[in-house]
Design a protein around this motif. Structure first.
Motif, short mmCIF file in Angstrom:
data_model
loop_
_atom_site.label_atom_id
_atom_site.label_comp_id
_atom_site.label_asym_id
_atom_site.label_seq_id
_atom_site.Cartn_x
_atom_site.Cartn_y
_atom_site.Cartn_z
N ASP A 107 -0.35 5.75 -20.04
CA ASP A 107 -1.61 6.26 -19.54
C ASP A 107 -2.31 5.30 -18.58
O ASP A 107 -2.85 5.72 -17.57
N PHE A 108 -2.29 4.01 -18.89
CA PHE A 108 -3.01 3.08 -18.03
C PHE A 108 -2.39 3.01 -16.64
O PHE A 108 -3.08 2.81 -15.64
N ILE A 109 -1.05 3.23 -16.56
CA ILE A 109 -0.38 3.21 -15.27
C ILE A 109 -0.82 4.42 -14.44
O ILE A 109 -1.13 4.31 -13.25
N LEU A 110 -0.88 5.59 -15.08
CA LEU A 110 -1.27 6.80 -14.37
C LEU A 110 -2.73 6.73 -13.92
O LEU A 110 -3.07 7.14 -12.81
N VAL A 111 -3.59 6.22 -14.79
CA VAL A 111 -5.00 6.06 -14.42
C VAL A 111 -5.12 5.09 -13.26
O VAL A 111 -5.88 5.32 -12.31
N THR A 112 -4.36 4.00 -13.31
CA THR A 112 -4.42 3.01 -12.24
C THR A 112 -3.93 3.60 -10.92
O THR A 112 -4.55 3.40 -9.86
N ILE A 113 -2.81 4.32 -10.97
CA ILE A 113 -2.27 4.93 -9.76
C ILE A 113 -3.28 5.91 -9.16
O ILE A 113 -3.53 5.91 -7.95
N SER A 114 -3.86 6.75 -10.02
CA SER A 114 -4.85 7.72 -9.55
C SER A 114 -6.05 7.01 -8.93
O SER A 114 -6.54 7.40 -7.86
N THR A 115 -6.52 5.95 -9.60
CA THR A 115 -7.68 5.23 -9.10
C THR A 115 -7.37 4.56 -7.76
O THR A 115 -8.22 4.55 -6.86
N VAL A 116 -6.17 3.99 -7.64
CA VAL A 116 -5.77 3.35 -6.39
C VAL A 116 -5.72 4.37 -5.26
O VAL A 116 -6.21 4.13 -4.15
N ILE A 117 -5.15 5.54 -5.55
CA ILE A 117 -5.08 6.58 -4.52
C ILE A 117 -6.48 7.04 -4.12
O ILE A 117 -6.79 7.18 -2.93
N CYS A 118 -7.32 7.25 -5.13
CA CYS A 118 -8.70 7.69 -4.85
C CYS A 118 -9.45 6.64 -4.06
O CYS A 118 -10.22 6.96 -3.13
N SER A 119 -9.25 5.38 -4.44
CA SER A 119 -9.91 4.31 -3.70
C SER A 119 -9.37 4.22 -2.28
O SER A 119 -10.10 3.92 -1.34
N GLY A 120 -8.07 4.48 -2.13
CA GLY A 120 -7.49 4.50 -0.79
C GLY A 120 -8.12 5.57 0.07
O GLY A 120 -8.39 5.35 1.26
N ILE A 121 -8.39 6.73 -0.54
CA ILE A 121 -9.04 7.81 0.19
C ILE A 121 -10.47 7.41 0.57
O ILE A 121 -10.92 7.63 1.69
N SER A 122 -11.17 6.78 -0.39
CA SER A 122 -12.52 6.29 -0.10
C SER A 122 -12.49 5.22 0.98
O SER A 122 -13.39 5.14 1.84
N PHE A 123 -11.45 4.40 0.94
CA PHE A 123 -11.28 3.35 1.94
C PHE A 123 -11.10 3.97 3.33
O PHE A 123 -11.70 3.52 4.31
N ILE A 124 -10.30 5.02 3.40
CA ILE A 124 -10.08 5.72 4.67
C ILE A 124 -11.40 6.30 5.17
O ILE A 124 -11.71 6.24 6.36
N PHE A 125 -12.19 6.86 4.24
CA PHE A 125 -13.48 7.40 4.63
C PHE A 125 -14.39 6.30 5.18
O PHE A 125 -15.09 6.49 6.17
N SER A 126 -14.36 5.14 4.51
CA SER A 126 -15.18 4.02 4.96
C SER A 126 -14.75 3.55 6.35
O SER A 126 -15.58 3.26 7.22
N VAL A 127 -13.44 3.48 6.56
CA VAL A 127 -12.92 3.08 7.87
C VAL A 127 -13.31 4.11 8.93
O VAL A 127 -13.76 3.76 10.04
N TYR A 128 -13.15 5.38 8.59
CA TYR A 128 -13.48 6.44 9.54
C TYR A 128 -14.97 6.41 9.90
O TYR A 128 -15.34 6.60 11.07
N SER A 129 -15.80 6.16 8.89
CA SER A 129 -17.24 6.10 9.16
C SER A 129 -17.59 4.94 10.09
O SER A 129 -18.49 5.05 10.92
N LYS A 130 -16.86 3.83 9.97
CA LYS A 130 -17.12 2.67 10.84
C LYS A 130 -16.64 2.91 12.26
O LYS A 130 -17.05 2.19 13.18
N SER A 131 -15.76 3.88 12.44
CA SER A 131 -15.35 4.23 13.80
C SER A 131 -16.39 5.11 14.49
O SER A 131 -16.37 5.25 15.71
N LEU A 132 -17.31 5.67 13.71
CA LEU A 132 -18.33 6.56 14.26
C LEU A 132 -19.74 5.97 14.22
O LEU A 132 -20.56 6.22 15.10
#
Length: 480
Positions: free
Chosen positions: A13-38
């Protein structure tokens, strides 16, 4: 075979939670990067300033949520479901009551304070909107956090991971659309929509059956039990705000906007170990609630810490090398923040290995030690960040070095105190936390130093001094 496979997935379970959190954070990271381009640097600095107000609003719950997160899993470990339900009902009632009051009061303040300024100055309009969103965002985020934590404390880690991924994808789409339509104002869209979706999606498994419980005597008990944790959390927030306050005090709002890149690096670096520690924190809470064995608690924590350290080391090297390239390609307006990002990553990586050691003080309700540890970190951060900016150089790089050093010293302090408190081997704690990370990070950073950046060399040298001084302190002043 299918049954065995499902059981193995469940046990991981901890691996799946970690993977999900990393992916979600990656998406948030992309949003943060995209916002800084605008969004330009100054409006982003205003956004960061407004978020500081939201951060401190969280403490209006007076420790009730902290007490809930500590006592609920222990009640489940004892199979005391009546107490567990009472904790949930009381916490939800108190938070709803308090945050609704804050909403009314704070919105009234924004209306009267910015009433004549919004039309005259665009930046004042940005401030007014940001502050107006704060009580709404903290209300939604508090119940989202409670819902997500409840699902995990009930053992449904994989369900939490799946919902977290789904709602982040939807919120990302909403946020990108809002940024393209309204610019700066769209910065708040992803966070708000993600929290709202979390409450809706987790409702069945976390909030279903919750009843309003205006038992003020029990609320008082929870406040008294949670206040030490709240104070500790508040001190932590102060620690995490020191660098921002130093920048606002000695530098400029534009510098704070640029510093958002190091903060991205901080969030990225700390994400994986923090997620793993949260899951392991619940596991060790269940374990301690069931048998009250401190020796077993420390052994289990050391084992989980070893896993965290190896993962943190790999994450640190990846982030260290990738961030400069990423910033140059996608956020050219923010390239001045690259050296500070790399500096901060080192100190945070060292600290991240001992997150679970810090949680032990919470599990064992060692409130005085918990608060003392956090006060020490706050003092370290104030001294180093302010001192380097005032006496060495007025730049965000000095702020990053001071912040990183304070986290490394705090990590060392945790190991020393645990070693003394429980008569546990300091070398074993060190071997399970810092050693695996340093074995991975030092070769990678040395290679980068040879080809690139003087600030990184300075940061590594300072952290090496901290390590040597800490070990000498242990050998000289804490001998048995």
């Amino acid at each position: 075979m299918l049954t065995k496979l499902l059981e193995k997935i469940k046990s991981a379970d901890f691996i799946l939670v970690t993977i999900s959190t990393v992916i979600c954070s990656g998406i948030s990271f992309i949003f943060s990067v995209y916002s800084k381009s605008l969004v330009p640097v100054k409006p982003l600095g205003i956004y960061s300033t407004c978020l500081l107000a939201q951060t401190y609003m969280n403490y209006a719950q007076f420790g009730v949520l902290n007490a809930y997160n500590r006592d609920y899993p222990q009640a489940l470990g004892r199979k005391d479901y009546e107490t567990a339900n009472k904790l949930k009902n009381t916490a939800a009632t108190f938070m709803l009551m308090v945050y609704l009051i804050i909403f009314v009061v704070f919105e009234a303040w924004v209306f009267f304070y910015y009433r004549g300024r919004v039309g005259a100055d665009q930046y004042q309009a940005y401030y007014a909107f940001g502050y107006a969103m704060c009580p709404i965002m903290i209300l939604l985020k508090s119940f989202d956090d409670m819902s997500n934590a409840t699902v995990r404390m009930n053992g449904k880690y994989n369900y939490s991971a799946a919902i977290g991924f789904l709602r982040t994808i939807i919120a990302f789409g909403i946020g990108v659309a809002a940024l393209n339509v309204v610019g700066y104002y769209g910065l708040y869209a992803m966070t708000m929509s993600s929290a709202l979706l979390g409450i809706i999606m987790f409702r069945k498994n976390a909030l279903k059956g919750v009843r309003l419980n205006f038992d003020f005597s029990y609320m008082k008990v929870m406040i008294i039990g949670g206040i030490p944790l709240l104070i500790n959390s508040l001190i932590w927030t102060l620690v995490q705000s020191v660098d921002k306050f130093v920048i606002l005090g000695f530098l400029t709002t534009e510098d704070l906007g640029v510093y958002s890149v190091p903060l991205m690096g901080f969030t990225t670096m700390v994400l994986v170990p923090q997620t793993i520690s949260q899951v392991f924190y619940i596991k060790v809470s269940h374990l301690y609630g069931a048998n009250k064995d401190e020796k077993q608690l420390l052994e289990k924590a050391s084992y989980f810490t070893n896993i965290t350290s190896v993962i943190s080391g790999a994450a640190c090297v990846c982030v260290f090398f990738i961030m400069p390239i990423f910033v140059q390609m996608f956020m050219p307006m923010y390239t001045d923040g690259t050296p500070a990002t790399q500096i901060l990553i080192i100190g945070v990586a060292i600290y991240s290995t001992t997150m679970l050691f810090g949680n032990i003080f919470s599990v064992l309700k060692l409130n005085k030690s918990l608060i003392a540890n956090s006060v020490a970190l706050c003092i370290f951060n104030v001294i180093f960040s302010t001192g380097l900016v005032v006496f060495v150089e007025r730049s965000i790089n000095m702020v990053a070095i001071g912040t990183g050093m304070s986290y490394a010293l705090y990590s060392l302090l945790l190991m020393i105190k645990l070693s003394r408190k429980f008569n546990y081997s300091f070398l074993k704690l060190f071997a399970n936390s810092w050693l695996p990370l340093l074995a991975i990070v030092i070769p990678g950073v040395l290679y980068y130093m040879l080809i690139e950046n003087i600030y990184v060399a300075a940061a590594l040298a300072l952290f090496t001094i901290v390590l040597v001084c800490g070990i000498l302190t242990k050998l000289i002043f804490f001998r048995r």
